[in-house]
Design a protein around this motif. Structure first.
Motif, PDB file in Angstrom:
ATOM      1  N   HIS A  86       0.598  -1.084  -0.005  1.00 21.54           N
ATOM      2  CA  HIS A  86       0.485   0.382   0.090  1.00 21.54           C
ATOM      3  C   HIS A  86       1.104   1.191  -0.051  1.00 21.54           C
ATOM      4  N   VAL A  87       0.679   2.291  -1.142  1.00 18.36           N
ATOM      5  CA  VAL A  87       1.670   3.698  -0.918  1.00 18.36           C
ATOM      6  C   VAL A  87       1.267   4.171  -0.208  1.00 18.36           C
ATOM      7  N   ASP A  88       0.016   4.611   0.605  1.00 22.38           N
ATOM      8  CA  ASP A  88      -0.007   5.161   1.623  1.00 22.38           C
ATOM      9  C   ASP A  88       0.838   4.771   3.011  1.00 22.38           C
ATOM     10  N   ARG A  89       1.056   3.668   3.383  1.00 21.66           N
ATOM     11  CA  ARG A  89       1.792   3.017   4.367  1.00 21.66           C
ATOM     12  C   ARG A  89       3.424   3.191   4.159  1.00 21.66           C
ATOM     13  N   ASP A 126       3.303  -2.004 -12.558  1.00 23.81           N
ATOM     14  CA  ASP A 126       3.260  -1.369 -13.206  1.00 23.81           C
ATOM     15  C   ASP A 126       3.925   0.247 -13.087  1.00 23.81           C
ATOM     16  N   GLU A 127       4.036   0.718 -11.755  1.00 23.07           N
ATOM     17  CA  GLU A 127       4.171   1.721 -10.935  1.00 23.07           C
ATOM     18  C   GLU A 127       5.501   2.139 -10.834  1.00 23.07           C
ATOM     19  N   VAL A 128       6.455   0.822 -11.372  1.00 26.73           N
ATOM     20  CA  VAL A 128       7.183   0.965 -11.325  1.00 26.73           C
ATOM     21  C   VAL A 128       7.851   2.074 -12.695  1.00 26.73           C
ATOM     22  N   SER A 181      -0.998  -3.464 -14.415  1.00 25.76           N
ATOM     23  CA  SER A 181      -1.745  -2.574 -13.249  1.00 25.76           C
ATOM     24  C   SER A 181      -2.509  -2.471 -12.340  1.00 25.76           C
ATOM     25  N   ASN A 182      -3.766  -1.916 -11.861  1.00 20.81           N
ATOM     26  CA  ASN A 182      -4.155  -1.740 -10.280  1.00 20.81           C
ATOM     27  C   ASN A 182      -5.412  -2.764 -10.907  1.00 20.81           C
ATOM     28  N   ASN A 183      -5.365  -4.252  -9.837  1.00 23.60           N
ATOM     29  CA  ASN A 183      -6.323  -5.053  -9.609  1.00 23.60           C
ATOM     30  C   ASN A 183      -6.700  -5.030  -8.993  1.00 23.60           C
ATOM     31  N   LYS A 192      -7.598   0.076   0.211  1.00 28.17           N
ATOM     32  CA  LYS A 192      -7.115   0.227  -1.380  1.00 28.17           C
ATOM     33  C   LYS A 192      -8.498   0.842  -1.568  1.00 28.17           C
ATOM     34  N   LEU A 193      -8.425   1.508  -3.112  1.00 28.08           N
ATOM     35  CA  LEU A 193      -9.441   2.497  -2.798  1.00 28.08           C
ATOM     36  C   LEU A 193     -10.741   1.742  -3.965  1.00 28.08           C
ATOM     37  N   ILE A 194     -11.037   0.625  -4.331  1.00 29.26           N
ATOM     38  CA  ILE A 194     -12.233   0.019  -4.844  1.00 29.26           C
ATOM     39  C   ILE A 194     -12.967  -0.372  -3.087  1.00 29.26           C
ATOM     40  N   LEU A 196     -11.927  -0.209  -0.668  1.00 29.24           N
ATOM     41  CA  LEU A 196     -12.785   1.036   1.014  1.00 29.24           C
ATOM     42  C   LEU A 196     -13.782   1.979   0.384  1.00 29.24           C
ATOM     43  N   MET A 197     -14.178   1.993  -1.026  1.00 31.98           N
ATOM     44  CA  MET A 197     -15.068   2.770  -1.371  1.00 31.98           C
ATOM     45  C   MET A 197     -16.889   2.173  -1.004  1.00 31.98           C
ATOM     46  N   ILE A 198     -16.395   0.910  -1.738  1.00 34.75           N
ATOM     47  CA  ILE A 198     -17.417  -0.201  -1.840  1.00 34.75           C
ATOM     48  C   ILE A 198     -17.733   0.004   0.219  1.00 34.75           C
ATOM     49  N   LEU A 207     -16.686   9.610   1.459  1.00 34.03           N
ATOM     50  CA  LEU A 207     -15.494   8.886   0.159  1.00 34.03           C
ATOM     51  C   LEU A 207     -14.388   9.056   0.382  1.00 34.03           C
ATOM     52  N   PRO A 208     -12.821   9.172   1.080  1.00 33.31           N
ATOM     53  CA  PRO A 208     -12.569  10.348   0.806  1.00 33.31           C
ATOM     54  C   PRO A 208     -11.598   9.786  -0.674  1.00 33.31           C
ATOM     55  N   VAL A 209     -11.912  11.138  -1.424  1.00 29.49           N
ATOM     56  CA  VAL A 209     -11.398  11.270  -2.271  1.00 29.49           C
ATOM     57  C   VAL A 209     -10.237  12.037  -2.609  1.00 29.49           C
ATOM     58  N   ILE A 216      -5.885   9.116 -13.249  1.00 30.23           N
ATOM     59  CA  ILE A 216      -6.216   8.217 -13.799  1.00 30.23           C
ATOM     60  C   ILE A 216      -5.523   6.393 -13.187  1.00 30.23           C
ATOM     61  N   ARG A 217      -6.432   5.011 -13.027  1.00 26.73           N
ATOM     62  CA  ARG A 217      -6.004   4.628 -12.833  1.00 26.73           C
ATOM     63  C   ARG A 217      -6.440   3.304 -14.363  1.00 26.73           C
ATOM     64  N   ASP A 218      -5.782   2.561 -14.143  1.00 26.22           N
ATOM     65  CA  ASP A 218      -6.057   1.223 -15.782  1.00 26.22           C
ATOM     66  C   ASP A 218      -6.118  -0.310 -15.219  1.00 26.22           C
ATOM     67  N   TRP A 219      -7.707  -0.155 -14.275  1.00 27.40           N
ATOM     68  CA  TRP A 219      -8.462  -1.635 -13.359  1.00 27.40           C
ATOM     69  C   TRP A 219      -8.291  -2.707 -14.326  1.00 27.40           C
ATOM     70  N   LEU A 220      -7.629  -3.541 -13.550  1.00 24.00           N
ATOM     71  CA  LEU A 220      -7.332  -5.213 -14.291  1.00 24.00           C
ATOM     72  C   LEU A 220      -8.406  -5.543 -13.251  1.00 24.00           C
ATOM     73  N   THR A 251     -11.502   8.069 -13.793  1.00 28.95           N
ATOM     74  CA  THR A 251     -10.543   8.552 -13.294  1.00 28.95           C
ATOM     75  C   THR A 251     -10.798   8.108 -11.928  1.00 28.95           C
ATOM     76  N   ASN A 252     -10.508   8.426 -10.497  1.00 28.97           N
ATOM     77  CA  ASN A 252     -10.821   8.338  -9.566  1.00 28.97           C
ATOM     78  C   ASN A 252     -12.181   8.348  -9.421  1.00 28.97           C
ATOM     79  N   LEU A 253     -12.664   9.524  -9.605  1.00 35.80           N
ATOM     80  CA  LEU A 253     -13.822  10.285  -9.113  1.00 35.80           C
ATOM     81  C   LEU A 253     -14.566   8.965 -10.305  1.00 35.80           C
ATOM     82  N   ARG A 282      -1.235   9.217 -13.706  1.00 38.03           N
ATOM     83  CA  ARG A 282      -1.764   7.876 -14.745  1.00 38.03           C
ATOM     84  C   ARG A 282      -1.010   6.883 -15.032  1.00 38.03           C
ATOM     85  N   TYR A 283      -1.584   5.945 -14.604  1.00 41.13           N
ATOM     86  CA  TYR A 283      -0.829   5.246 -14.620  1.00 41.13           C
ATOM     87  C   TYR A 283      -1.820   4.376 -16.553  1.00 41.13           C
ATOM     88  N   ALA A 284      -1.560   3.156 -17.896  1.00 42.28           N
ATOM     89  CA  ALA A 284      -1.631   2.900 -18.449  1.00 42.28           C
ATOM     90  C   ALA A 284      -1.296   2.178 -18.829  1.00 42.28           C
TER      91      ALA A 284
HETATM   92  P1  TYD Z   1      -5.010   3.405  -4.480  1.00 44.81           P
HETATM   93  O1  TYD Z   1      -5.854   2.105  -4.089  1.00 44.81           O
HETATM   94  O2  TYD Z   1      -4.127   2.841  -3.052  1.00 44.81           O
HETATM   95  O3  TYD Z   1      -3.945   1.741  -5.446  1.00 44.81           O
HETATM   96  P2  TYD Z   1      -2.596   2.534  -5.999  1.00 44.81           P
HETATM   97  O4  TYD Z   1      -2.334   3.668  -4.990  1.00 44.81           O
HETATM   98  O5  TYD Z   1      -1.584   2.016  -5.717  1.00 44.81           O
HETATM   99  O6  TYD Z   1      -2.610   2.970  -7.421  1.00 44.81           O
HETATM  100  O7  TYD Z   1      -5.127   3.791  -4.950  1.00 44.81           O
HETATM  101  C1  TYD Z   1      -5.933   4.160  -6.455  1.00 44.81           C
HETATM  102  C2  TYD Z   1      -6.330   5.553  -6.668  1.00 44.81           C
HETATM  103  O8  TYD Z   1      -7.616   5.962  -5.495  1.00 44.81           O
HETATM  104  C3  TYD Z   1      -5.056   6.636  -6.466  1.00 44.81           C
HETATM  105  O9  TYD Z   1      -4.961   7.564  -7.546  1.00 44.81           O
HETATM  106  C4  TYD Z   1      -4.987   6.710  -4.810  1.00 44.81           C
HETATM  107  C5  TYD Z   1      -6.688   7.142  -4.944  1.00 44.81           C
HETATM  108  N1  TYD Z   1      -7.319   7.375  -3.490  1.00 44.81           N
HETATM  109  C6  TYD Z   1      -8.108   7.937  -3.048  1.00 44.81           C
HETATM  110  O10 TYD Z   1      -8.477   9.110  -3.709  1.00 44.81           O
HETATM  111  N2  TYD Z   1      -9.048   7.630  -2.074  1.00 44.81           N
HETATM  112  C7  TYD Z   1      -8.136   7.058  -0.670  1.00 44.81           C
HETATM  113  O11 TYD Z   1      -8.818   7.000  -0.141  1.00 44.81           O
HETATM  114  C8  TYD Z   1      -7.757   5.863  -1.034  1.00 44.81           C
HETATM  115  C9  TYD Z   1      -7.351   4.179  -0.827  1.00 44.81           C
HETATM  116  C10 TYD Z   1      -6.922   5.940  -3.109  1.00 44.81           C
END
Ligand code: TYD
Ligand code: NAD
Length: 339
Positions: A86-89, A126-128, A181-183, A192-194, A196-198, A207-209, A216-220, A251-253, A282-284
């Motif tokens: 986890h990037v944030d950690r 792909d983050e490398v 890419s992002n799974n 992780k984003l998906i 956590l938001m669910i 929902l913290p955006v 942008i993430r390339d979701w798989l 996009t995350n949004l 952006r990742y793609a």
């Molecule tokens: P994440 O799921 O942490 O994967 P990664 O950082 O490895 O791509 O985050 C996906 C995207 O969502 C990233 O652009 C950060 C964003 N994000 C939020 O906006 N809010 C959140 O609470 C989290 C965890 C991620």
């Protein structure tokens, strides 16, 4: 055939364990996992009933423990999913990322050399490659894109990739590397984003955006990733890197709004919070190489995969509620309080 899967109690590793047990009933699958906060034995409950599956609790950076596993089970192949992911950690505590992601990968490869393992597969990201600008939708990551990392997480994964390539060149270790890419999908840890938001939407929590939500993430879908690794193991060329992903950029949004719509929840739950430091835009992925070499392309579109994923979280509430009730609670307060 005996496959050692490290990190198999985590999100992608567990999906891979189930994929392999189902597709290759004659293979033995050994899972080595330290059961950090991200490892969950509830996820592996069904696998534990399969006589072809063995679980071993252990740290990939613990040389003695790793050699013992190789001595006892003599794996033909090793697939290394074990990582701090986890990037944030990695921004709050980089140390553990170096130990697990870099040292741990080195220890596993030393064991492969010592015991003559015929394949070491490194599960990378792909983050490398760093990130791409939002105003250049024509650009994609290929296997030739220079390594250019942004976070301690991606730097640790890139270091492991470089070490794996060095072991291939110097010691002729039969290494393959995949950069995915992002799974998303079942068993995704709700930090992780998906997921956590669910979970937040279902609990009517905000929902913290991060920032403006324009990243942008390339979701798989996770099973597509598992199929790609399976193909690389059986048909891939030693010494090669394969990018995995493609054609599912959002996009995350967009992602967050799709989840709210599917769950019939209001967009007023969205809360724009302080951006992540160093946040990649952006990742793609360009999947041309793996498509030409192994015939792989993603089979699940984002629109289909997100519906399946939301359904899984609705049908498996107990799985993620147990996690939220545990260690994760303290983490959530630390990461989001006052943000
Ligand atoms: P994440 O799921 O942490 O994967 P990664 O950082 O490895 O791509 O985050 C996906 C995207 O969502 C990233 O652009 C950060 C964003 N994000 C939020 O906006 N809010 C959140 O609470 C989290 C965890 C991620
Ligand atoms: P995860 O955090 O859900 O799971 C990681 C697993 O590794 C956990 O079971 C944990 O207990 C275990 N682990 C951690 N440290 C360990 C150690 N020292 N020894 C043994 N086990 C240890 O991660 P994930 O999302 O399933 O990711 C798996 C792999 O795929 C990682 O290498 C990650 O870098 C890579 N990857 C992930 C994504 C993604 O979108 N999640 C995308 C591309 C690549």
């Amino acid at each position: 055939m005996t496959i050692l899967v490290t990190g198999g109690a985590g999100f992608i590793g567990a999906n891979f364990v189930y994929h392999m047990l189902e597709k290759y009933p004659s293979y033995k699958v050994i899972c080595l996992d330290a059961l950090t906060y991200a490892g969950n034995m509830e996820t592996l409950a069904t696998a534990m009933e399969n006589p072809q599956f063995i679980f071993i609790k252990g740290d990939i950076a613990d040389r003695e423990a790793v050699y013992k596993v190789f001595e006892s089970h003599k794996p033909d192949w090793v697939v290394n999913f074990a990582a701090e992911s986890h990037v944030d950690r990695s921004i709050t505590n980089p140390d553990i990322f170096l130990r697990t992601n870099v040292i741990g990968t080195g220890v596993l490869m030393d064991a492969c050399r010592k015991y003559g393992t015929s394949r070491f597969h490194q599960v990378s990201t792909d983050e490398v490659y760093g990130d791409l600008p939002l105003d250049r939708p024509d650009l994609f990551f290929t296997e030739e894109t220079p390594i250019h990392t942004s976070s301690p997480y991606s730097a640790s994964k890139a270091s492991a990739d470089l070490l794996a390539q060095a072991y291939h060149r110097t010691f002729k270790l039969p290494v393959t590397i995949s950069r995915c890419s992002n799974n998303y999908g079942p068993y995704h840890f709700p930090e992780k984003l998906i997921p956590l938001m669910i979970a937040n939407a279902l609990n009517d929590k905000s929902l913290p955006v991060y920032g403006k939500g324009e990243n942008i993430r390339d979701w798989l879908y996770v099973l597509d990733h598992c199929v790609a690794i399976d193909l690389i193991l059986h048909k891939g060329k030693v010494g090669e890197v394969y990018n995995i992903g493609g054609h599912n950029e959002r996009t995350n949004l967009d992602v967050v709004k799709t989840i709210l719509k599917e769950l019939n929840k209001p967009e007023s739950l969205i809360n724009y919070v302080t951006d992540r430091p160093g946040h990649d835009m952006r990742y793609a992925i360009d999947p041309t190489k793996i498509n030409n070499a192994l015939g792989w392309l993603p089979s699940t579109s984002f629109d289909e995969g997100i519906k399946k994923t939301i359904k899984w979280y609705l049908d498996n509430r107990k799985w993620w509620e147990n996690i939220l009730a545990g260690e994760y609670q303290g983490y959530y307060e630390k990461m989001y309080a006052g943000r």
